[in-house]
Write a protein that holds these residues in place. Structure first.
Motif, short mmCIF file in Angstrom:
data_model
loop_
_atom_site.label_atom_id
_atom_site.label_comp_id
_atom_site.label_asym_id
_atom_site.label_seq_id
_atom_site.Cartn_x
_atom_site.Cartn_y
_atom_site.Cartn_z
N ARG A 279 48.18 3.16 20.92
CA ARG A 279 47.02 2.32 21.18
C ARG A 279 47.10 1.06 20.34
NH1 ARG A 279 41.65 5.68 20.53
NH2 ARG A 279 40.90 4.07 21.95
N ARG A 280 46.28 0.07 20.67
CA ARG A 280 46.18 -1.11 19.83
C ARG A 280 45.16 -0.85 18.73
NH1 ARG A 280 44.51 -5.78 23.83
NH2 ARG A 280 42.87 -4.22 24.14
N ALA A 281 45.40 -1.39 17.55
CA ALA A 281 44.47 -1.18 16.44
C ALA A 281 43.06 -1.65 16.80
CB ALA A 281 44.97 -1.90 15.19
N GLU A 282 42.96 -2.74 17.55
CA GLU A 282 41.64 -3.30 17.88
C GLU A 282 40.91 -2.49 18.94
OE1 GLU A 282 44.72 -6.01 20.00
OE2 GLU A 282 44.57 -4.82 18.15
N ASP A 283 41.57 -1.49 19.53
CA ASP A 283 40.90 -0.64 20.52
C ASP A 283 40.04 0.43 19.88
OD1 ASP A 283 42.00 -2.02 22.62
OD2 ASP A 283 43.71 -0.65 22.86
N VAL A 284 40.09 0.55 18.55
CA VAL A 284 39.27 1.52 17.83
C VAL A 284 38.38 0.76 16.85
CG1 VAL A 284 39.26 3.56 16.37
CG2 VAL A 284 41.12 3.22 18.00
N LYS A 285 37.08 0.80 17.06
CA LYS A 285 36.13 0.10 16.20
C LYS A 285 35.59 1.08 15.16
CE LYS A 285 36.54 -3.24 19.25
NZ LYS A 285 37.40 -4.41 18.99
N ILE A 286 35.71 0.72 13.89
CA ILE A 286 35.28 1.59 12.79
C ILE A 286 33.98 1.04 12.22
CG2 ILE A 286 35.90 2.54 10.54
CD1 ILE A 286 38.83 2.33 11.41
N LEU A 287 32.91 1.84 12.34
CA LEU A 287 31.56 1.41 11.96
C LEU A 287 30.96 2.37 10.94
CD1 LEU A 287 30.13 0.53 15.52
CD2 LEU A 287 31.48 -0.91 13.98
N PRO A 288 31.25 2.18 9.64
CA PRO A 288 30.68 3.08 8.63
C PRO A 288 29.17 2.96 8.53
CG PRO A 288 31.78 1.22 7.61
CD PRO A 288 32.11 1.16 9.07
N MET A 289 28.57 4.03 8.04
CA MET A 289 27.12 4.07 7.86
C MET A 289 26.69 3.12 6.75
SD MET A 289 24.55 5.89 9.13
CE MET A 289 22.89 6.46 8.75
N ALA A 290 25.62 2.38 6.97
CA ALA A 290 25.00 1.54 5.95
C ALA A 290 23.49 1.71 6.07
CB ALA A 290 25.40 0.08 6.12
N THR A 291 22.84 1.89 4.93
CA THR A 291 21.38 2.07 4.94
C THR A 291 20.76 1.02 4.04
OG1 THR A 291 21.86 4.44 5.07
CG2 THR A 291 19.56 3.81 4.77
N PRO A 292 20.51 -0.17 4.57
CA PRO A 292 20.00 -1.26 3.72
C PRO A 292 18.55 -1.02 3.30
CG PRO A 292 20.96 -2.06 5.79
CD PRO A 292 20.76 -0.60 5.94
N ILE A 293 18.24 -1.50 2.11
CA ILE A 293 16.86 -1.60 1.64
C ILE A 293 16.64 -3.06 1.29
CG2 ILE A 293 15.17 -0.90 -0.09
CD1 ILE A 293 16.62 1.74 -0.34
N ILE A 294 15.71 -3.70 2.00
CA ILE A 294 15.53 -5.15 1.93
C ILE A 294 14.18 -5.46 1.28
CG2 ILE A 294 15.53 -7.29 3.28
CD1 ILE A 294 16.74 -5.40 5.58
#
Length: 457
Positions: A270-285
């Motif tokens: 596969r192409r590297a760009e065919d897999v999107k890596i979206l880690p969890m983020a829990t912002p406090i603003i």
């Protein structure tokens, strides 16, 4: 690695229930979990913020991994105290939105390919191409007992079952050719029989004749999401996933994971760009850094230690009630989620936490440590993105729906101002948003077999 010209992707982690042990007690939390309008409102907020997708997690039991009791889960509104079925919830959201992707969590361990493939194909049709499937294998005996079994299957078997499950689902999605539905009233020819095919699958886990009784959907296959942290889980995710959901305790571990998954994807042809890596983020603003830290501290105090330990025990699939509360978490054999174990080991060693302190910290954790003003939160997200730790983020909320409203109102404009995030949708389907090609018929074969065996650990 991401370049400054790239645009990050944003998913939203929306629990169809209370979610975080302390978050539901926050004054900004609205307990509308049993109402369709509650999720429709969140969907409209996310679509206003141009999010790629709304992702609903799920589990199939009320966890009982803390001393064999469900008490802490139910008493404190923890992980699995209340969960609605994601698919009908997302169907309601589909009716209230036009662009937002819709991701349902469905287990390959306790369902069969035909109804899952049909359900997701239906959602993709009714949403005009916005469906996604978060593929989970499940891992808890408490879930097994809701499906007529005493114990859950082991990790190797559940990934083997999941691998074949994905193959069967893709064959079913391919069982109608794209132009099979004709609608010629004069001939008459409703659907061309020569373009609808049985799949006649006979495997180790499933025997399925097919075809599916829904036509091939707008996206061909729904977007596939998976979270895998063990060697076998990573390899499965790199083979099948379009999007990978993960959780990291540091920027360094996120970078290592990112490089490993991209390399595994390439090893599978596969192409590297065919897999999107979206880690969890829990912002406090907050309006100031100090105000955001104060909010973080208040939320932390709302978390009972046993609520966090109950959730951690579920994730690790071990009974933490047997360990001393005022000593650090020892090295243990973890049959559950490897990523969460690595996260808490890193947290324990870095901060010198006892198990009691870890429970409170885990229950009130804010992934990514993005706490501060909107500009400061954006700074942190930009650093992860531009330094090659992710392709974007899965945004969690410390209280719902208020935290999503704050993020869309304050952080999204800052991301857009810096050229890091879209200002308008540039397509209609979820694959359009994620810059993913529509799979051709039979493309499952490339993912199933690949060009390399990969590291199955």
């Amino acid at each position: 690695m991401s370049t400054p010209q790239s645009k990050m992707h944003l998913a939203a982690f929306v629990t169809a229930g209370p979610g975080r042990p302390g978050g539901w007690r926050h004054p900004g939390s609205e307990p509308g979990w049993l109402s369709a309008s509650y999720y429709q409102h969140i969907g409209r907020v996310l679509e206003q913020g141009k999010f790629d997708l709304m992702f609903l997690p799920d589990i199939l039991s009320v966890p009982d991994r803390l001393g064999g009791s469900m008490d802490s889960q139910l008493r404190y509104g923890a992980l699995g105290s209340l969960r609605l079925d994601p698919t009908p919830v997302l169907s309601a959201v589909a009716a209230a939105t036009t662009h937002l992707g819709l991701a349902a969590t469905i287990s390959t361990s306790y369902f069969d390919p035909f109804p899952v493939a049909r359900s997701l194909s239906t959602l993709d049709h009714l949403s005009d191409g916005r469906a996604a499937w978060n593929v989970v294998t499940s891992f808890q005996d408490s879930e097994a007992r809701n499906f007529g079994e005493d114990r859950h299957i082991d990790r190797d078997q559940r990934y083997a079952r999941a691998d074949e499950f994905l193959e069967v689902a893709c064959k079913l999605w391919d069982s109608w050719e794209d132009d099979a539905l004709v609608f010629d009233a004069e001939t008459p020819l409703f659907a061309d029989p020569d373009r609808v095919h049985s799949i006649d699958h006979k495997g180790d886990w499933f025997n399925v004749r097919g075809p599916l009784n829904t036509p091939r959907s707008p996206q061909g296959y729904p977007v596939i999401i998976q979270a895998g942290a063990s060697p076998k889980g990573r390899d499965f995710a790199a083979r099948w996933s379009d999007v990978i959901f993960c959780s990291h305790a540091s920027l360094e571990s996120a970078k290592d994971f990112y490089q490993d998954i991209k390399a595994r994807a390439v090893a599978h042809g596969r192409r590297a760009e065919d897999v999107k890596i979206l880690p969890m983020a829990t912002p406090i603003i907050g309006p100031t850094t100090e105000a955001a830290r104060e909010t973080e501290a208040r939320l932390f105090e709302l978390v009972p230690p046993l609520a966090g330990l109950s959730t951690l025990a579920y994730h690790l699939d071990i009974d933490l009630s047997e360990l001393p509360l005022d000593e650090p978490l020892p090295d243990v054999d973890v049959p559950g989620v490897q990523g969460h174990y690595q996260e808490v080991v890193e947290m324990t060693r870095r901060e010198g936490l006892t198990l009691r302190e870890l429970g409170k910290k885990y229950g009130g954790r804010t992934e990514g440590s993005f706490v501060g003003t909107a500009a400061e939160v954006t700074d942190g997200m930009a650093q992860w993105f531009t330094e090659g730790a992710c392709d974007g983020f899965t945004i969690g909320s410390v209280h719902t729906p208020g935290a999503f409203e704050d993020f869309v109102r304050q952080v999204v404009p800052e991301l857009q101002r810096r050229g890091l995030f879209r200002t308008e949708y540039e397509g209609t389907t979820l694959r359009d948003h994620l810059a993913l090609d529509r799979p051709e018929t039979g493309q499952w074969h490339d993912r199933r077999h690949g060009s390399a065996d990969g590291d199955n650990g």
